[in-house]
Design a protein around this motif. Sequence first.
Motif, short mmCIF file in Angstrom:
data_model
loop_
_atom_site.label_atom_id
_atom_site.label_comp_id
_atom_site.label_asym_id
_atom_site.label_seq_id
_atom_site.Cartn_x
_atom_site.Cartn_y
_atom_site.Cartn_z
N ALA A 1 0.79 -1.37 0.04
CA ALA A 1 -0.08 -0.02 0.05
C ALA A 1 0.88 1.40 -0.11
N ARG A 2 1.94 1.13 0.75
CA ARG A 2 3.00 2.41 0.95
C ARG A 2 3.62 2.54 -0.65
N ARG A 3 3.81 1.65 -1.19
CA ARG A 3 4.37 1.63 -2.54
C ARG A 3 3.30 2.26 -3.57
N MET A 4 2.31 1.69 -3.48
CA MET A 4 1.06 2.40 -4.21
C MET A 4 0.88 3.78 -3.94
N THR A 5 0.86 4.17 -2.94
CA THR A 5 0.62 5.51 -2.65
C THR A 5 1.95 6.49 -3.12
N THR A 6 3.22 6.11 -3.34
CA THR A 6 4.20 6.52 -3.76
C THR A 6 3.92 6.53 -5.06
N LEU A 7 3.42 5.81 -5.93
CA LEU A 7 3.28 5.52 -7.17
C LEU A 7 2.24 6.25 -7.69
#
Length: 705
Positions: A90-96
């Motif tokens: 989820a954190r990675r998707m927020t960044t992307l």
Amino acid sequence: MNSESIQRVFQLKHDPLSCTSEWVVIEDNDDAELPDTSTDGLLDTTSYLDMLNDSPRNRAFRLAIEKTITRPCHVLDIGAGTGLLSMMAARRMTTLGEEYPVDSNCMVTACESYLPMVKLMRKVVHMNGMGKDINIINKRSDELKVGTDIASRADVLVSEILDSELLGEGLIPTLQHAHDMLLVDNPKTVPYRASTFCQLVESTFLCNMHDLCNSEAKTSDGVHLVPTGLENLLRPKSQQYAMHVNAMEKEVKLLSEPIKIFEFDFWKRPASHGELEVHVKAISEGRIHAIISWWVLQLDSEGTIFYSTAPRWVDSNTDTGGSNLSMESVRDWCDHWKQCVWFTPGAGVSVSKGEKVVLQAAHTCTNILYYLKKTQRLSNEIPCSTSNARDLQLTLPPERIAVYGDNEFRLSMFEAMIKALQGKAHPLCLAVDDSLFLPLTALHICGNSHVISLSPGFKENVVRYLEAVADSNGFSKDRFEYVTKAKLTQTHENKVDLLVGEPYYSALEGVLPWQNLRFWKDRTRLDYLLSKDAVIVPNKGVLRACAMFLPHLWKSRCCLNDVEGFDHAVVNKTLGACGDLPYGKEGPYLPFFIWQCGDTKQLSEEFTIMELDFSKPITSTCTGKVQIDFTKSGVCHGFALWMDWVMDEENSVVVSTGPDKRYWKQGVKLLAEPVTVTAGCSFAVIEASMDPTSSGELIFRHSFS
């Protein structure tokens, strides 16, 4: 809250000492802020805490997830646990999301079937402010339906459903269903691939853990638990037995190079079964007693991030199943993933240097199996099991088989039984536990003895076994019988002359040493059946301890705070954290084989905490207080605790289960904070109490000076 929004799960909680069970009610609710204590301590002996303290594992998964998820998408986390991998995704998707458009199909779905863990995950996710980013579903992954539970098939699968053998947690059927029903074609996955490796070894220690037949041939007591022709009556419980083989590195002789066996790709549907035959060249002369196996995870598709469970002696390169040069593969001691041992049947297979043997391997959906044979012929040294023997077969932990083959143990038991039976003309002997050696010993020593076995763990299975063994040992079958405790009280009018136990209960193999005090409970309940001069074996139990240096074990059971940037402090109480606890808090007692706990050192003499007199029924709480002096300087991380069983009234026959006895687990009480001690100057005061009339909970207090 509407009652319809609450789900209830009932979990059976067993008290091994009182032999009672109760159903613990665990309620599910959607309010993440609602305080809940129903799961406190429920998971304190699981491997979750140890796994979350494994920094190389956590870092490897984080790097692989960040590398694999290249744009917002639907990510499915199967077996989500505390939600760590889901939060990473989820954190990675927020960044992307700052670079790519995000639609309604871009989400993280966390699937976890075990309700206590789901409740804990909700707390962790809420604590980290990610409740809106992760959809938590309390179901098995094979219960999920697209269009009902999840809106669409997932583009990325992240999962960690691996045990020490690799397949035991259902990896293959889980992946099969996921690819069939839950994932898009050609999905991305973390991990990307898993490979299994093995190595042929010689080890007398490992041989003793399965080859009771040859161990008995070296004993002199005349009792045969596995008589000739019935060699397979007793066998190890697990074909692939998980243990820390690094602890016995100096006792293992390597007879082959590491061998790559199976490869499982997470990104495609795996097969349910597989077979492989490898011609292995012996690098040294010896006897193949066991096959040691491990696995290597390739977490990313490019092959730059690896995690290995290989033994310490394996070279650091992926071709031989060791660690990749990537730092993510360097792992500290941990207990959630070990190596596995496959015991070669019988006395093993002898090989000469340069000789080739054929290793056949096969895997099912949940197991990996090995078979060895010489290139010219099947080994004559491997005994064949008859159908009759299979019908009679009992399975025991490898350590228990080693105990039964240990000459020192057998002589101690034999001596105690001779003393107990002395002067008794027609003794009635009652074995209250799952002992196999003592009933046969009583029949062997006294030709007029009659033996009754309660055998609560083996139950009726022990009848066929003991009848077959009694016949092979030359005992008439009418001298032995199995009864239940209820039937015993109804049908036996004769008083018991000898009540015995090793003590060993097959259902208590993973519990704390003093929980074998169920023997005292049973002896107390059956007191009215005993004759006035009845002998109790063992006569006494002694709770012993010593101070220990245990840095690896202490670190693996520390409180969690930041785990790869995510706050996990809320899980500590439920997962049974021991180290770095707040002042005044105590962690649980943990059962461990001390000798397998990484770096260890005994810092004090062994000391007695309390003595328990089995010759009398339980009447009151037992207490003890002792001051111990430290004999070595260092850092004290806690105390090892164990039971010594005094078998006779004269205190001359003692069976110890201390840290130097590697076939028994000890209890460990870890300190909230390690204490530096100095030999000759530092001391500690230990106070303990136990109420055997109830649950037998041990209260242990300590102070250092």
